[in-house]
Design a protein around this motif. Structure first.
Motif, mmCIF file in Angstrom:
data_model
loop_
_atom_site.group_PDB
_atom_site.id
_atom_site.type_symbol
_atom_site.label_atom_id
_atom_site.label_comp_id
_atom_site.label_asym_id
_atom_site.label_seq_id
_atom_site.Cartn_x
_atom_site.Cartn_y
_atom_site.Cartn_z
ATOM 1 N N GLU A 21 0.821 -1.204 0.000
ATOM 2 C CA GLU A 21 0.000 0.000 0.000
ATOM 3 C C GLU A 21 0.861 1.263 0.000
ATOM 4 N N GLN A 22 1.942 1.246 0.777
ATOM 5 C CA GLN A 22 2.831 2.409 0.839
ATOM 6 C C GLN A 22 3.555 2.618 -0.493
ATOM 7 N N ILE A 23 3.966 1.526 -1.132
ATOM 8 C CA ILE A 23 4.634 1.634 -2.438
ATOM 9 C C ILE A 23 3.683 2.246 -3.468
ATOM 10 N N SER A 24 2.447 1.754 -3.458
ATOM 11 C CA SER A 24 1.446 2.270 -4.406
ATOM 12 C C SER A 24 1.192 3.760 -4.170
ATOM 13 N N HIS A 25 1.123 4.137 -2.885
ATOM 14 C CA HIS A 25 0.858 5.542 -2.552
ATOM 15 C C HIS A 25 2.018 6.437 -2.991
ATOM 16 N N ALA A 26 3.268 5.984 -2.739
ATOM 17 C CA ALA A 26 4.435 6.761 -3.150
ATOM 18 C C ALA A 26 4.456 6.937 -4.661
ATOM 19 N N ASN A 27 4.144 5.875 -5.373
ATOM 20 C CA ASN A 27 4.094 5.946 -6.832
ATOM 21 C C ASN A 27 3.029 6.955 -7.295
ATOM 22 N N GLN A 28 1.878 6.923 -6.642
ATOM 23 C CA GLN A 28 0.792 7.834 -6.993
ATOM 24 C C GLN A 28 1.196 9.292 -6.774
ATOM 25 N N ILE A 29 1.874 9.572 -5.658
ATOM 26 C CA ILE A 29 2.318 10.928 -5.357
ATOM 27 C C ILE A 29 3.228 11.461 -6.461
ATOM 28 N N ILE A 30 4.171 10.621 -6.886
ATOM 29 C CA ILE A 30 5.147 11.051 -7.901
ATOM 30 C C ILE A 30 4.464 11.272 -9.250
ATOM 31 N N VAL A 31 3.632 10.317 -9.643
ATOM 32 C CA VAL A 31 2.965 10.412 -10.952
ATOM 33 C C VAL A 31 2.054 11.631 -11.009
ATOM 34 N N GLU A 32 1.287 11.865 -9.940
ATOM 35 C CA GLU A 32 0.365 12.994 -9.923
ATOM 36 C C GLU A 32 1.088 14.336 -9.921
#
Length: 305
Positions: A265-276
């Motif tokens: 979940e944390q990996i997915s969230h970090a990825n989302q932050i960067i992409v957005e």
């Protein structure tokens, strides 16, 4: 000192020509375990084992086995230990059975012990052959049979698979793994082969340049190999700054952002932050440290097994 240890040493040290070959080693071997003593050739393994068996006098420190100090109770302690140090000792012109009878007279054990020990190492059909005609693997198994002859409480084996082919290594490995359960023995064995210790030992001590670097259960050592995540973006510096403001602690090295102890979940969230934020993410990878990686970290990259 650990009171539940069958073998313990306190600051065990040996110096040759003003060089410490073993320096302040504190071993703790518990009853019924297979303790793997791991290190490169020349690390101090054999010297340590020789001091445990009274074959070499320590420069400093003390050895306690079965709750008694070795220097005060040497004979009674050694009568309960079987050992194979460096290479088997045998008379080549005698048969395997005759060699066992020589050891029988030294240990004062009944004939039944010879029969069982030869069966354990699967040499009962070769016992009438002269040892000089044995293969290297058969000689090694005879050495183990001699060490087992009195069915000791403690079995000390120095590089028991050294020089064997893969089939011979497998035979010795399975034999050693069976001893605690079948006979209640505690086994202390040394090796420079990380894979062998990994497959046999329940606990491990890692020694290098005479210093004990790690000691504990194999699962504790394996736990040091926890996975990490690396992430590559088209602007790692900007991504690192952004994630730091959101509570993440990435390390920017070798063109990637590295994260420790992140769940999915944390990996997915970090990825989302960067992409957005408009920074493209090129790759996300999981890295698992091997036992070899852990060993190299402990002993230094310049030394390996």
């Amino acid at each position: 000192m650990h009171t539940d240890s069958i073998v313990s040493t306190h600051n065990l040290s040996k110096r040759y020509n003003n060089v410490w070959r073993v320096h302040k080693v504190n071993l703790y071997v518990k009853q019924g375990e297979i303790y793997g003593f791991l290190g490169p050739n020349g690390a101090g393994k054999s010297t340590s084992l020789k001091m445990l068996l009274g074959l070499t006098k320590p420069t400093d420190g003390r050895v306690t086995i079965f709750g008694r100090e070795l220097h005060s109770h040497r004979s009674s302690i050694l009568s309960q230990i079987g050992s194979l140090i460096e290479s088997p000792s045998y008379y080549g012109h005698l048969t395997g059975l005759e060699n066992m009878r020589v050891m029988q007279r030294l240990r004062g054990v009944p004939d039944a012990n010879i029969k069982e020990a030869l069966q354990i190492v699967r040499l009962e059909d070769q016992k009438h052959k002269k040892v000089e005609q044995y293969s290297l693997g058969m000689k090694q198994r005879l050495g183990v049979a001699m060490a087992l002859l009195a069915f000791p409480k403690l079995l000390v084996l120095d590089e028991p698979t050294n020089g064997l082919d893969p089939a011979g290594i497998g035979e010795i490995r399975e034999l050693i793994k069976s001893l605690p359960g079948r006979y209640g023995m505690t086994v202390l064995l040394s090796s420079h082969l990380l894979s062998e210790i990994d497959q046999m030992a329940t606990s491990v001590g890692i020694i290098n340049d005479g210093e004990l670097l790690f000691q504990g259960k194999m699962e504790v050592l394996r736990a040091k190999g926890q996975s990490s995540i690396s992430m590559k973006t088209l602007d790692n510096s900007a991504a690192e700054k952004l994630l730091l403001t959101r509570g993440y602690m990435p390390m920017n090295r070798k063109g990637r952002l590295h994260f420790e102890k992140l769940n999915d979940e944390q990996i997915s969230h970090a990825n989302q932050i960067i992409v957005e934020s408009g920074i493209p993410v090129v790759r996300i990878e999981e890295h698992q440290k091997s036992l070899e990686d852990i060993f190299l970290e402990l002993t230094g990259k310049e030394r390996s097994l």
